[in-house]
Design an enzyme around this catalytic site. Structure first.
Site, PDB file in Angstrom:
ATOM      1  N   ARG A  52       0.848  -1.184   0.000  1.00  0.00           N
ATOM      2  CA  ARG A  52       0.000   0.000   0.000  1.00  0.00           C
ATOM      3  C   ARG A  52       0.890   1.242   0.000  1.00  0.00           C
ATOM      4  NH1 ARG A  52      -2.474   3.276   4.845  1.00  0.00           N
ATOM      5  NH2 ARG A  52      -3.992   4.566   3.736  1.00  0.00           N
ATOM      6  N   HIS A  84      -3.181  11.326   0.311  1.00  0.00           N
ATOM      7  CA  HIS A  84      -2.760  10.976   1.668  1.00  0.00           C
ATOM      8  C   HIS A  84      -2.114  12.205   2.307  1.00  0.00           C
ATOM      9  CE1 HIS A  84      -1.392   7.534   4.445  1.00  0.00           C
ATOM     10  NE2 HIS A  84      -0.964   8.650   5.023  1.00  0.00           N
ATOM     11  N   GLU A 130      -7.839   8.875   5.898  1.00  0.00           N
ATOM     12  CA  GLU A 130      -8.154   9.408   7.215  1.00  0.00           C
ATOM     13  C   GLU A 130      -8.763  10.810   7.209  1.00  0.00           C
ATOM     14  OE1 GLU A 130      -4.841   6.920   9.833  1.00  0.00           O
ATOM     15  OE2 GLU A 130      -4.623   9.086   9.600  1.00  0.00           O
ATOM     16  N   ASN A 146      -7.443   2.301   9.431  1.00  0.00           N
ATOM     17  CA  ASN A 146      -6.130   2.353  10.059  1.00  0.00           C
ATOM     18  C   ASN A 146      -6.363   2.285  11.555  1.00  0.00           C
ATOM     19  OD1 ASN A 146      -5.243   2.798   7.458  1.00  0.00           O
ATOM     20  ND2 ASN A 146      -4.933   4.994   7.733  1.00  0.00           N
ATOM     21  N   TYR A 195      -5.158   1.852  15.532  1.00  0.00           N
ATOM     22  CA  TYR A 195      -4.113   1.995  16.549  1.00  0.00           C
ATOM     23  C   TYR A 195      -4.761   1.884  17.931  1.00  0.00           C
ATOM     24  CZ  TYR A 195      -1.130   3.155  12.647  1.00  0.00           C
ATOM     25  OH  TYR A 195      -0.428   3.075  11.477  1.00  0.00           O
ATOM     26  N   GLU A 243      -3.736  -0.082   8.013  1.00  0.00           N
ATOM     27  CA  GLU A 243      -2.603   0.253   8.882  1.00  0.00           C
ATOM     28  C   GLU A 243      -2.837  -0.375  10.242  1.00  0.00           C
ATOM     29  OE1 GLU A 243      -1.450   4.325   9.376  1.00  0.00           O
ATOM     30  OE2 GLU A 243      -1.731   4.812   7.255  1.00  0.00           O
TER      31      GLU A 243
END
Length: 513
Positions: free
Chosen positions: A108, A152, A198, A339, A341, A405
């Site tokens: 990616r 991005h 995002e 993504n 986290y 991610e």
């Protein structure tokens, strides 16, 4: 929330007796395993071959990042930029060879708008076109799928100067024209497109608290900004990003999809908010925060409008989707990228909601307390990923998902040190893969998993200080020498049929707490 917790405890009981028996063959057929980076964070060559500045070049050259946090934590301040980063622009062939040796199914990456169309609109840069054609061809030659993000973060500075970027509806047309260039130039080989990365955090960090470019905010929600209004601009910028996404998807489906046979989606930051305490107020605050953070885009993408809680709390400051826009936005994805986290804690804060000038977090009426422990060796429990996927299944119709991610970043006391020993990263990844396996087994429609990051990159907040790479990069060497860490070897072994090692029990205890 209680139902989600019960689900997860039951899910844990379904783990294979021998955790080490889990291999990639236990994942669905066609499941994609990869790793990723993004253009500004990895390419370098910031002023070469016709590339012009993005808002990130401007931002990092102003010295804007999270240096004060690093200094407070006892680390040396970082003055790095993305000017060179890992220098993938000059070393992409070596990097693709590393990917092939590791056994990645896919890579990616993103296309830098100011490298392909330096002025943001108009003339295509032939050197930029050549670079991305070469990179894509090299990937395919080695049997690696290119998964391409069109935008991005790196918005052309020229367009930012011209009309304030995302705050203007002119962004939608310029972005659509840029996306059209990408589809036309690379779509014969690229089968997985992401429109924007995002948008649910770019708008907050760029237009609410001002910690990221274009550094717009208003007091008391942000300081040292270049202008802005934290109570209105995040919603305007997000609205234009949503419409730009829908415009690009419509263009792709109408013009290219039949012949190119690709898939297109959007990637959101998939944080998961948990109550800070067991009170009903904090539980409600966490629910609101998930609606503001995830529902902000998922709700219109699935149901054609913004979440009711946002409508009621933001009021007239929330842009309206017309009937035509609603039809265009609803269903404008083949998959949703996330993504993911660490999880976050939410605490009810009525005083924030009563502020006369309200920002995003005040509208959500919570005080957000992210888990920000940056000490080496700290591994966040992965149960939040399972809860996020269950939430998507129950509230948004179980959309196809790509985990684009997921990774562990350490901040060594000596960032320049070449360090192969990162077993904590391998442990982190294997824990998440187990949770992912369980979620898929329970019906979540996850199609792929990508480690962040393939290489050490310029991190958007931490510069070269925080390292996420499976493969390390010696940022002090002129050639940016690469080396495979233990986690790269671990991931490679798993991708080539090896078994996961027994998982540590710590996160299971956390899930049941």
């Amino acid at each position: 929330m209680a139902l989600l917790l019960l689900f997860f405890i039951l899910l844990l009981s379904a783990l294979p007796r021998d955790a080490a028996a889990l291999t990639r063959r236990d994942f669905p057929g066609g499941f994609i395993f990869g790793a990723g980076t993004s253009a500004y964070q990895v390419e370098g060559a910031a002023a070469e071959d016709g590339r012009k500045p993005s808002i990130w070049d401007t931002f990092t050259h102003q010295g804007s990042n999270i240096r004060n946090v690093l200094v407070k934590a006892g680390y040396s301040p970082d003055k790095s930029t993305g000017d060179v980063a890992a220098d993938q622009y000059h070393h992409y062939k070596d990097d693709v060879k590393l990917m092939h040796e590791m056994g990645l199914d896919a890579y990616r990456f993103s296309i830098a708008w100011p490298r392909l169309i330096p002025d943001g609109r108009g003339k295509i840069n032939p050197k930029g076109l050549e670079y991305y054609n070469n990179l894509i061809d090299e990937l395919i030659l080695h049997g690696i799928q290119p998964h391409v993000t069109i935008y991005h973060y790196d918005f052309p500075q020229s367009l930012q100067d011209e009309y304030n970027g995302l705050l203007s509806p002119r962004f939608i047309d310029d972005y659509t024209a840029y996306a059209n260039t990408c589809f036309k130039s690379f779509g014969d080989r690229v089968k997985h497109w992401v429109t924007v990365n995002e948008p649910n955090i770019e708008t907050i960090s760029g237009f609410d608290d001002g910690t990221l470019p274009p550094r717009r905010c208003s007091y008391p929600f942000g300081v040292n900004c270049t202008g802005g209004n934290s109570s209105t601009e995040p919603y305007i910028a997000a609205h234009h990003l949503l419409l730009a996404h829908a415009s690009a998807v419509s263009l792709y489906r109408d013009t290219y999809k039949v012949t190119q046979k690709g898939h297109i989606g959007i990637t959101l930051l998939g944080l998961w908010y948990e109550p800070a305490t067991n009170t009903s107020q904090d539980a409600a605050a966490a629910t609101r925060m998930n609606d503001f953070h995830i529902g902000w885009f998922m709700y219109p993408l699935v149901y054609g409008d913004y979440p009711p809680v946002m409508r009621s709390r933001v009021g007239a400051r929330m842009p309206r989707l017309t009937v035509e826009q609603s039809k265009k936005v609803s269903g404008s994805f083949d998959f949703i990228g996330f993504n993911h986290y660490p999880d976050n804690r939410a605490r009810a804060d009525k005083s924030a909601f009563n502020l006369k000038q309200r920002d995003y977090y005040a509208d959500a009426a919570v005080t957000v307390d992210p888990i920000t422990d940056i000490q080496e060796g700290y591994v966040e429990p992965p149960c939040a990923l399972g809860k996020l996927l269950e939430h998507l299944k129950l509230k948004y119709g179980n959309p196809p998902v790509m985990i684009y991610e997921n990774g562990y970043g350490d901040i060594p006391k000596t960032p320049s040190k070449i360090d192969y020993d990162d077993d904590y990263r391998s442990e982190f990844l294997q824990n998440y893969l187990e949770v992912l396996y369980l979620s898929i087994r329970n019906g979540s429609d996850v199609r792929g998993y990508f480690v962040w990051s393939f290489l050490d990159v310029f991190e958007v907040l931490y510069g070269n200080v925080r390292r996420f790479g499976l493969c390390g990069v010696d940022m002090n060497s002129e050639r940016r020498t690469r080396y495979a860490r233990n986690s790269a070897r671990w991931y490679s072994g798993f991708l080539k049929g090896g078994e996961l090692r027994p998982v540590s029990p710590s996160w299971k205890a956390y899930a049941a707490a």
